[in-house]
Design a protein around this motif. Structure first.
Motif, PDB file in Angstrom:
ATOM      1  N   PRO A   1       0.830  -1.209   0.000  1.00 56.40           N
ATOM      2  CA  PRO A   1       0.000   0.000   0.000  1.00 56.40           C
ATOM      3  C   PRO A   1       0.865   1.260   0.000  1.00 56.40           C
ATOM      4  CG  PRO A   1       0.179  -0.873   2.217  1.00 56.40           C
ATOM      5  CD  PRO A   1       0.974  -1.795   1.334  1.00 56.40           C
ATOM      6  N   GLY A   2       0.489   2.226  -0.799  1.00 61.46           N
ATOM      7  CA  GLY A   2       1.123   3.540  -0.702  1.00 61.46           C
ATOM      8  C   GLY A   2       2.495   3.669  -1.324  1.00 61.46           C
ATOM      9  N   ARG A   3       2.959   2.651  -2.026  1.00 61.12           N
ATOM     10  CA  ARG A   3       4.309   2.756  -2.578  1.00 61.12           C
ATOM     11  C   ARG A   3       4.294   2.883  -4.104  1.00 61.12           C
ATOM     12  NH1 ARG A   3       4.703   2.865   2.362  1.00 61.12           N
ATOM     13  NH2 ARG A   3       6.468   2.022   3.549  1.00 61.12           N
TER      14      ARG A   3
ATOM     15  N   GLY B   1      -4.020   0.096  -0.337  1.00 58.63           N
ATOM     16  CA  GLY B   1      -4.114   1.365   0.398  1.00 58.63           C
ATOM     17  C   GLY B   1      -5.521   1.626   0.899  1.00 58.63           C
TER      18      GLY B   1
END
Lengths: 74, 395
Positions: free
Chosen positions: B41-43, B53
């Protein structure tokens, strides 16, 4: 014309997308354009005309964002 | 069905350590993430990363709703309540600070505090609970000095199950400008908690107990009006944000969430948190169920089991955790027989809480502990009482 809302954190980007969708603003999560930000993750793409409205929704919800930039994308 | 997930005949009464079985939806959520999403998530910007995410954000929202905070970003995920308490304690205390805690704390609180005391960084006052494990808020008030930075209290005892008057203690903290840190490892998902009304600055929760998530989940929740920059992070590293800078971000949740989160676990935690909040009767219903089981067990055990000594009061509100002994039989022997002969799982010993056992006079032997969960029934308690009776009678 399209624009992107840039965030400090992808956590805020997801929160923002959920809130904007709830307010019936057309939006889409896209990868952060490299020339606009150093962040690894994603940002929210909207119609440039919705910029002001989106900004006021995010401010009302205290969702921090960096800025809104015009960006057409690929 | 749910019971099929548990080996037939097994009675699981160790929910205070980790709840089991988990609701089906928790298992499904973990499997769904592991088989259909799987991403970080979020990368990255791809769809699966965004889906991961979304899961993480939804858990934040669910936990924020549980503890009545407005900003979901004030929910920080950790691997358990212990890590959250370490962040809060080691991140806030500075040289010369005075800290007040209680004789009912778990080692997750007392060990980091003791370590800071040993390093001569802080001075520590331990307020003594009564024999029922209850802290008198007046004693907290009396212990406050001009140097007191924080009060750290275990909301519900993992030994006795008793519940501390945190709202009153929190009020005292607020009036004296002291940071109130609450260990909600046993109470989250069982006792309704309102971070603002209970005057809490920071709380720590476990995901794998009353919230019915998988092990390896937990977190720290920071009150909406608390300046999170007062807390120094324990971990530094990649957050997916401000990637051109070598400084740690100072905004939430990134300040405290370096490294990839346990999204498989958090997927399960989301399902567990939603499950208990949507359950008919909600958290209050779970609380009533556990209190009913606790009272029933104590009553039946006292009536039927010779040599039964109970340390938890059946007259006090409880999170469904009971400490007891069978006279003249070692607690480890009883637990072993319960497991081997009767397929009844419980915990014996000191429960990582030497101070609590000193408080109730059961140190160093400890006690047996039953921790009831949402799926336990009176029939299971009848079976356990029967087994304990046989053991006590030497059969």
């Amino acid at each position: 014309m399209k624009a992107v809302i840039l965030f400090h954190s992808t956590n805020h980007a997801i929160w923002a997308e959920n809130e904007l969708k709830e307010s019936k603003i057309l939006c889409k999560m896209i990868s952060v354009p490299r020339h606009l930000s150093s962040d690894c993750g994603y940002c929210v793409q909207i119609d440039a005309d919705d910029g002001e409205k989106a900004s006021s929704i995010l401010n009302a919800k205290n969702i921090e964002f960096d800025n809104i930039e015009n960006y057409e994308g690929e | 069905m749910l019971k099929d997930k548990i080996k037939s005949g097994v009675i699981y009464l160790d929910n205070a350590a980790t709840s089991f079985p988990k609701p089906e939806c928790v298992i499904d959520a973990v499997v769904n993430y592991m088989t259909q999403i799987g991403a970080n998530p979020g990368r990255s910007g791809h769809k699966l990363s965004i889906e991961a995410g979304q899961i993480v954000f939804k858990v934040r929202e669910s936990i924020a709703a549980l503890f009545k905070i407005k900003n979901p970003m004030n929910v920080i995920f950790t691997s358990n309540a212990t890590e959250a308490l370490n962040i809060a304690i080691k991140g806030i205390m500075q040289e010369g600070d005075h800290v007040i805690t209680t004789s009912m704390e778990h080692n997750s609180t007392i060990r980091p505090l003791h370590e800071l005391e040993k390093e001569a960084l802080i001075s520590l006052a331990i307020v003594q609970a009564d024999r029922n494990g209850i802290i008198d808020p007046k004693k907290i008030k009396e212990a406050i000095t001009v140097r007191t930075k924080s009060v750290v209290v275990n909301h519900a005892s993992n030994v006795l199950g008793c519940i501390q008057p945190i709202r009153e203690i929190g009020k005292i903290c607020k009036e004296n400008g002291v940071i109130f840190i609450v260990d909600c490892a046993q109470s989250a998902g069982v006792v309704p908690i309102d971070i603002n009304r209970d005057n809490i600055g920071i709380l720590a929760f476990a995901g794998h107990k009353g919230l019915y998530g998988p092990t390896g989940t937990g977190g720290m929740v920071i009150a909406d009006d608390f300046d999170h920059k007062k807390i120094k992070p324990l971990k530094y590293g990649g957050t997916g944000s401000l990637s051109d800078k070598i400084e740690q971000p100072d905004f939430l949740p990134d300040r405290f969430e370096s490294g990839t989160l346990n999204v498989a676990g958090l997927s399960g935690l989301l399902a567990g948190s939603q499950y208990i909040q949507k359950k008919p009767g909600g958290i209050k219903g779970i609380y009533l169920h556990k209190n009913e089981l606790q009272k029933y067990f104590i009553k039946q055990a006292e009536m039927q089991i010779p040599g039964f000594t109970c340390y938890s009061s059946s007259n006090l509100p409880s999170v469904g955790v009971i400490a007891f002994r069978l006279n003249n039989i070692s607690v480890s022997d009883v637990a072993q027989i319960l497991s081997d002969k009767y397929e009844i799982m419980c915990r014996q010993g000191l429960h990582c809480s030497p101070l609590a056992h000193q408080t109730i006079g059961t140190f160093p032997e400890g006690t047996l502990r039953f921790g009831f969960g949402i799926f336990n029934t009176k029939e299971e308690i009848d079976t356990a009482v029967h087994a304990l009776k046989s053991i006590s009678e030497g059969n």
